[in-house]
Design a protein around this motif. Sequence first.
Motif, PDB file in Angstrom:
ATOM      1  N   LYS A 106     -20.915 -67.679 -38.994  1.00 34.04           N
ATOM      2  CA  LYS A 106     -19.781 -67.074 -39.340  1.00 34.04           C
ATOM      3  C   LYS A 106     -19.981 -65.796 -40.127  1.00 34.04           C
ATOM      4  O   LYS A 106     -19.289 -65.100 -41.233  1.00 34.04           O
ATOM      5  CB  LYS A 106     -18.747 -66.954 -39.061  1.00 34.04           C
ATOM      6  N   ASP A 107     -21.194 -65.116 -40.139  1.00 35.64           N
ATOM      7  CA  ASP A 107     -22.138 -63.581 -41.296  1.00 35.64           C
ATOM      8  C   ASP A 107     -22.593 -62.821 -40.364  1.00 35.64           C
ATOM      9  O   ASP A 107     -23.548 -63.071 -39.201  1.00 35.64           O
ATOM     10  CB  ASP A 107     -23.042 -64.474 -42.142  1.00 35.64           C
ATOM     11  N   LYS A 108     -22.360 -61.665 -40.812  1.00 35.43           N
ATOM     12  CA  LYS A 108     -23.669 -60.938 -41.027  1.00 35.43           C
ATOM     13  C   LYS A 108     -24.715 -60.795 -40.701  1.00 35.43           C
ATOM     14  O   LYS A 108     -25.256 -60.946 -42.149  1.00 35.43           O
ATOM     15  CB  LYS A 108     -22.587 -59.293 -40.892  1.00 35.43           C
ATOM     16  N   PRO A 109     -26.180 -60.454 -39.709  1.00 34.30           N
ATOM     17  CA  PRO A 109     -27.101 -60.508 -40.271  1.00 34.30           C
ATOM     18  C   PRO A 109     -27.759 -60.471 -41.999  1.00 34.30           C
ATOM     19  O   PRO A 109     -28.758 -60.550 -42.265  1.00 34.30           O
ATOM     20  CB  PRO A 109     -27.328 -60.597 -38.749  1.00 34.30           C
ATOM     21  N   ALA A 110     -27.321 -58.512 -41.565  1.00 36.71           N
ATOM     22  CA  ALA A 110     -27.561 -57.752 -42.534  1.00 36.71           C
ATOM     23  C   ALA A 110     -27.038 -58.764 -44.124  1.00 36.71           C
ATOM     24  O   ALA A 110     -28.180 -58.326 -44.900  1.00 36.71           O
ATOM     25  CB  ALA A 110     -27.303 -56.558 -42.448  1.00 36.71           C
ATOM     26  N   ASN A 111     -25.969 -59.234 -44.437  1.00 39.64           N
ATOM     27  CA  ASN A 111     -25.219 -59.863 -45.573  1.00 39.64           C
ATOM     28  C   ASN A 111     -26.077 -60.739 -45.339  1.00 39.64           C
ATOM     29  O   ASN A 111     -26.489 -60.842 -47.012  1.00 39.64           O
ATOM     30  CB  ASN A 111     -24.250 -60.176 -45.343  1.00 39.64           C
ATOM     31  N   ALA A 112     -26.241 -61.529 -44.536  1.00 39.06           N
ATOM     32  CA  ALA A 112     -27.233 -63.142 -44.842  1.00 39.06           C
ATOM     33  C   ALA A 112     -28.318 -62.665 -45.196  1.00 39.06           C
ATOM     34  O   ALA A 112     -29.308 -63.070 -46.428  1.00 39.06           O
ATOM     35  CB  ALA A 112     -27.091 -63.574 -43.393  1.00 39.06           C
ATOM     36  N   LEU A 113     -29.365 -61.782 -44.547  1.00 36.88           N
ATOM     37  CA  LEU A 113     -30.587 -61.518 -45.216  1.00 36.88           C
ATOM     38  C   LEU A 113     -30.438 -60.661 -46.781  1.00 36.88           C
ATOM     39  O   LEU A 113     -31.425 -60.783 -47.486  1.00 36.88           O
ATOM     40  CB  LEU A 113     -31.889 -60.578 -44.533  1.00 36.88           C
ATOM     41  N   ARG A 114     -29.910 -59.941 -47.005  1.00 35.78           N
ATOM     42  CA  ARG A 114     -29.421 -59.088 -48.019  1.00 35.78           C
ATOM     43  C   ARG A 114     -28.971 -60.786 -49.240  1.00 35.78           C
ATOM     44  O   ARG A 114     -30.037 -60.095 -50.201  1.00 35.78           O
ATOM     45  CB  ARG A 114     -28.957 -59.043 -47.645  1.00 35.78           C
ATOM     46  N   PHE A 115     -29.211 -61.353 -49.218  1.00 36.82           N
ATOM     47  CA  PHE A 115     -27.899 -63.047 -50.033  1.00 36.82           C
ATOM     48  C   PHE A 115     -29.738 -63.049 -50.175  1.00 36.82           C
ATOM     49  O   PHE A 115     -29.977 -63.917 -51.630  1.00 36.82           O
ATOM     50  CB  PHE A 115     -27.092 -63.618 -49.352  1.00 36.82           C
ATOM     51  N   LEU A 116     -30.860 -63.620 -49.153  1.00 36.04           N
ATOM     52  CA  LEU A 116     -32.129 -63.977 -48.746  1.00 36.04           C
ATOM     53  C   LEU A 116     -32.919 -63.448 -50.004  1.00 36.04           C
ATOM     54  O   LEU A 116     -33.696 -63.634 -50.619  1.00 36.04           O
ATOM     55  CB  LEU A 116     -32.438 -64.679 -47.847  1.00 36.04           C
ATOM     56  N   ASP A 117     -32.797 -62.230 -49.626  1.00 38.45           N
ATOM     57  CA  ASP A 117     -34.131 -61.075 -50.778  1.00 38.45           C
ATOM     58  C   ASP A 117     -32.993 -60.995 -51.927  1.00 38.45           C
ATOM     59  O   ASP A 117     -34.093 -61.397 -52.718  1.00 38.45           O
ATOM     60  CB  ASP A 117     -33.593 -59.938 -50.030  1.00 38.45           C
ATOM     61  N   GLN A 118     -31.764 -61.367 -52.255  1.00 39.18           N
ATOM     62  CA  GLN A 118     -31.773 -61.172 -53.416  1.00 39.18           C
ATOM     63  C   GLN A 118     -31.598 -62.633 -54.424  1.00 39.18           C
ATOM     64  O   GLN A 118     -32.222 -62.518 -55.721  1.00 39.18           O
ATOM     65  CB  GLN A 118     -30.382 -60.980 -53.675  1.00 39.18           C
ATOM     66  N   LEU A 119     -31.428 -63.621 -53.785  1.00 35.63           N
ATOM     67  CA  LEU A 119     -31.884 -65.352 -54.126  1.00 35.63           C
ATOM     68  C   LEU A 119     -33.158 -65.547 -53.808  1.00 35.63           C
ATOM     69  O   LEU A 119     -33.077 -66.909 -54.529  1.00 35.63           O
ATOM     70  CB  LEU A 119     -30.315 -65.696 -54.245  1.00 35.63           C
ATOM     71  N   GLY A 120     -33.781 -65.543 -53.085  1.00 29.36           N
ATOM     72  CA  GLY A 120     -34.672 -66.578 -52.391  1.00 29.36           C
ATOM     73  C   GLY A 120     -34.375 -66.624 -50.963  1.00 29.36           C
ATOM     74  O   GLY A 120     -33.293 -67.300 -51.208  1.00 29.36           O
ATOM     75  N   ASN A 121     -35.123 -67.367 -50.796  1.00 27.32           N
ATOM     76  CA  ASN A 121     -35.088 -68.203 -49.280  1.00 27.32           C
ATOM     77  C   ASN A 121     -35.521 -69.436 -49.706  1.00 27.32           C
ATOM     78  O   ASN A 121     -37.066 -69.666 -49.023  1.00 27.32           O
ATOM     79  CB  ASN A 121     -35.505 -67.182 -48.441  1.00 27.32           C
TER      80      ASN A 121
END
Length: 172
Positions: free
Chosen positions: A95-110
């Motif tokens: 239940k997340d916005k894709p842009a927010n999810a991808l930013r989270f992974l960009d910041q913290l790593g995937n």
Amino acid sequence: MFLPPVIFVALAALFFFGVGRDDRDALPSMLIGKPAPTLAVEPLDGQIFGDAVLRQGEVTLVNFWASWCGPCRDEHPLLAALAGDGVAIYGVNYKDKPANALRFLDQLGNPYEGIAADPAGRTAIEWGVYGVPETFVLDGQGRVVLRHPGPLTQAVIETSLRPAMERAAAAE
């Protein structure tokens, strides 16, 4: 005359002993020992994984997470460390916005070998997710061995997650 203080002491004792309990096991999963439910997920930035990857013959973790989830941020370095140890982890963004999810992974790593989105929360319902984060251990046949509600901690990894992964590997 003595009844109100006795009731107060009894309630205080119940509260005191009840607060210290870890009731994670009070929400047991009905999926333990059963095949993981079908994934009804969507791609996240073109990435997706399906049911076949969860039944590929190796122990797998499935982690439900969201960018808006503070405990998800807290457990993220531990997921990265597990991934660095060679643990196969697949993420379901809840239940997340894709842009927010991808930013989270960009910041913290995937740390995920594959990621997918569950924008409506339907897959989470099928899996019995109460809230994020939640992590499932699957054996090589895709059967649920463990459900851990809440964030992973080093203690949880050592006392619960790794033993479940060892049991899952031994069952194959």
